[in-house]
Design a protein around this motif. Structure first.
Motif, PDB file in Angstrom:
ATOM      1  N   ILE A   8      34.019  29.455  15.477  1.00  0.00           N
ATOM      2  CA  ILE A   8      32.981  29.837  14.518  1.00  0.00           C
ATOM      3  C   ILE A   8      31.605  29.866  15.186  1.00  0.00           C
ATOM      4  CG2 ILE A   8      31.762  29.102  12.420  1.00  0.00           C
ATOM      5  CD1 ILE A   8      34.540  28.097  11.421  1.00  0.00           C
ATOM      6  N   ILE A   9      31.307  28.873  15.997  1.00  0.00           N
ATOM      7  CA  ILE A   9      30.018  28.829  16.687  1.00  0.00           C
ATOM      8  C   ILE A   9      29.890  29.992  17.657  1.00  0.00           C
ATOM      9  CG2 ILE A   9      28.669  27.519  18.380  1.00  0.00           C
ATOM     10  CD1 ILE A   9      29.599  24.987  16.871  1.00  0.00           C
ATOM     11  N   ASP A  10      30.943  30.295  18.411  1.00  0.00           N
ATOM     12  CA  ASP A  10      30.905  31.429  19.339  1.00  0.00           C
ATOM     13  C   ASP A  10      30.643  32.740  18.593  1.00  0.00           C
ATOM     14  OD1 ASP A  10      31.324  29.811  21.496  1.00  0.00           O
ATOM     15  OD2 ASP A  10      33.423  30.358  21.783  1.00  0.00           O
ATOM     16  N   PHE A  11      31.317  32.926  17.468  1.00  0.00           N
ATOM     17  CA  PHE A  11      31.105  34.122  16.651  1.00  0.00           C
ATOM     18  C   PHE A  11      29.649  34.216  16.204  1.00  0.00           C
ATOM     19  CE2 PHE A  11      30.747  36.093  12.477  1.00  0.00           C
ATOM     20  CZ  PHE A  11      31.376  37.316  12.681  1.00  0.00           C
ATOM     21  N   ALA A  54      26.853  35.194  26.935  1.00  0.00           N
ATOM     22  CA  ALA A  54      26.052  34.026  26.592  1.00  0.00           C
ATOM     23  C   ALA A  54      26.763  33.134  25.583  1.00  0.00           C
ATOM     24  CB  ALA A  54      24.707  34.467  26.045  1.00  0.00           C
ATOM     25  N   ALA A  55      27.455  33.729  24.630  1.00  0.00           N
ATOM     26  CA  ALA A  55      28.161  32.934  23.627  1.00  0.00           C
ATOM     27  C   ALA A  55      29.298  32.133  24.242  1.00  0.00           C
ATOM     28  CB  ALA A  55      28.690  33.827  22.517  1.00  0.00           C
ATOM     29  N   LEU A  56      29.898  32.664  25.288  1.00  0.00           N
ATOM     30  CA  LEU A  56      30.958  31.919  25.968  1.00  0.00           C
ATOM     31  C   LEU A  56      30.396  30.750  26.763  1.00  0.00           C
ATOM     32  CD1 LEU A  56      33.309  34.747  27.215  1.00  0.00           C
ATOM     33  CD2 LEU A  56      33.769  33.056  25.449  1.00  0.00           C
ATOM     34  N   GLN A  81      41.173  30.329  25.180  1.00  0.00           N
ATOM     35  CA  GLN A  81      40.100  31.118  25.782  1.00  0.00           C
ATOM     36  C   GLN A  81      40.098  32.544  25.250  1.00  0.00           C
ATOM     37  OE1 GLN A  81      37.600  29.839  27.628  1.00  0.00           O
ATOM     38  NE2 GLN A  81      38.626  27.905  27.193  1.00  0.00           N
ATOM     39  N   PHE A  82      41.278  33.115  25.047  1.00  0.00           N
ATOM     40  CA  PHE A  82      41.343  34.452  24.464  1.00  0.00           C
ATOM     41  C   PHE A  82      40.836  34.452  23.024  1.00  0.00           C
ATOM     42  CE2 PHE A  82      44.389  35.767  27.875  1.00  0.00           C
ATOM     43  CZ  PHE A  82      43.595  36.799  28.356  1.00  0.00           C
ATOM     44  N   ALA A  83      41.114  33.374  22.293  1.00  0.00           N
ATOM     45  CA  ALA A  83      40.591  33.274  20.926  1.00  0.00           C
ATOM     46  C   ALA A  83      39.066  33.198  20.950  1.00  0.00           C
ATOM     47  CB  ALA A  83      41.175  32.055  20.222  1.00  0.00           C
ATOM     48  N   TYR A  84      38.494  32.468  21.907  1.00  0.00           N
ATOM     49  CA  TYR A  84      37.035  32.403  22.038  1.00  0.00           C
ATOM     50  C   TYR A  84      36.475  33.778  22.392  1.00  0.00           C
ATOM     51  CZ  TYR A  84      37.801  27.324  22.310  1.00  0.00           C
ATOM     52  OH  TYR A  84      38.175  26.031  22.057  1.00  0.00           O
ATOM     53  N   LEU A  90      34.085  39.845  18.268  1.00  0.00           N
ATOM     54  CA  LEU A  90      33.923  40.171  16.844  1.00  0.00           C
ATOM     55  C   LEU A  90      32.492  39.900  16.374  1.00  0.00           C
ATOM     56  CD1 LEU A  90      37.286  38.894  15.343  1.00  0.00           C
ATOM     57  CD2 LEU A  90      36.563  41.262  15.676  1.00  0.00           C
ATOM     58  N   GLY A  91      31.887  38.834  16.879  1.00  0.00           N
ATOM     59  CA  GLY A  91      30.497  38.550  16.539  1.00  0.00           C
ATOM     60  C   GLY A  91      29.564  39.638  17.035  1.00  0.00           C
ATOM     61  N   CYS A  92      29.786  40.092  18.275  1.00  0.00           N
ATOM     62  CA  CYS A  92      28.964  41.174  18.840  1.00  0.00           C
ATOM     63  C   CYS A  92      29.134  42.461  18.044  1.00  0.00           C
ATOM     64  CB  CYS A  92      29.361  41.439  20.291  1.00  0.00           C
ATOM     65  SG  CYS A  92      29.011  40.098  21.404  1.00  0.00           S
ATOM     66  N   GLN A  93      30.358  42.811  17.754  1.00  0.00           N
ATOM     67  CA  GLN A  93      30.615  44.045  17.018  1.00  0.00           C
ATOM     68  C   GLN A  93      30.070  43.976  15.595  1.00  0.00           C
ATOM     69  OE1 GLN A  93      31.238  46.200  19.667  1.00  0.00           O
ATOM     70  NE2 GLN A  93      32.275  47.233  18.019  1.00  0.00           N
ATOM     71  N   THR A  94      30.211  42.831  14.954  1.00  0.00           N
ATOM     72  CA  THR A  94      29.678  42.665  13.610  1.00  0.00           C
ATOM     73  C   THR A  94      28.163  42.832  13.614  1.00  0.00           C
ATOM     74  OG1 THR A  94      31.492  41.163  13.045  1.00  0.00           O
ATOM     75  CG2 THR A  94      29.540  41.105  11.629  1.00  0.00           C
TER      76      THR A  94
END
Length: 108
Positions: A8-11, A54-56, A81-84, A90-94
């Motif tokens: 959630i935080i990464d997103f 940066a989110a990673l 890691q793939f889930a992250y 998804l966060g970037c695309q959103t």
């Protein structure tokens, strides 16, 4: 921090970087007499990859964990890691689609 919390935080970090960067960039475009909406959309597209990295929080750690997990047949860390990565993507695309919605909604 738990797995779901990290996802959630990464997103949210990736989303916030695209939204915030493009909006503040639009303010800069306005100050310098450039079209703010065009600049905002262009920046949102360009910021996606940087927001993902940066989110990673360090892509080398992610790549090392994936590499070690594959070679040592430890797939749980690889799947995490793939889930992250997916959450960041998804966060970037959103963020990009929200900016696109704002810009295109403004033009009509």
């Amino acid at each position: 921090m738990g797995f779901l919390s990290t996802v959630i935080i990464d997103f949210c970090v990736a989303l916030g970087m695209v939204l915030g960067g493009s909006m503040i960039g639009a303010v800069g475009a306005l100050i310098t007499h450039h079209p703010p909406m065009d600049t905002m959309l262009k920046l949102a597209d360009q910021l996606k990859i940087w927001a993902l990295l940066a989110a990673l929080g360090g892509s080398m750690d992610t790549l090392k964990i994936i590499g070690d997990g594959v070679w040592e047949f430890k797939f749980n860390p690889v799947l995490k890691q793939f889930a992250y990565l997916v959450a960041c993507f998804l966060g970037c695309q959103t963020g990009f689609y929200l900016v696109k919605w704002i810009v295109l909604g403004r033009e009509s």
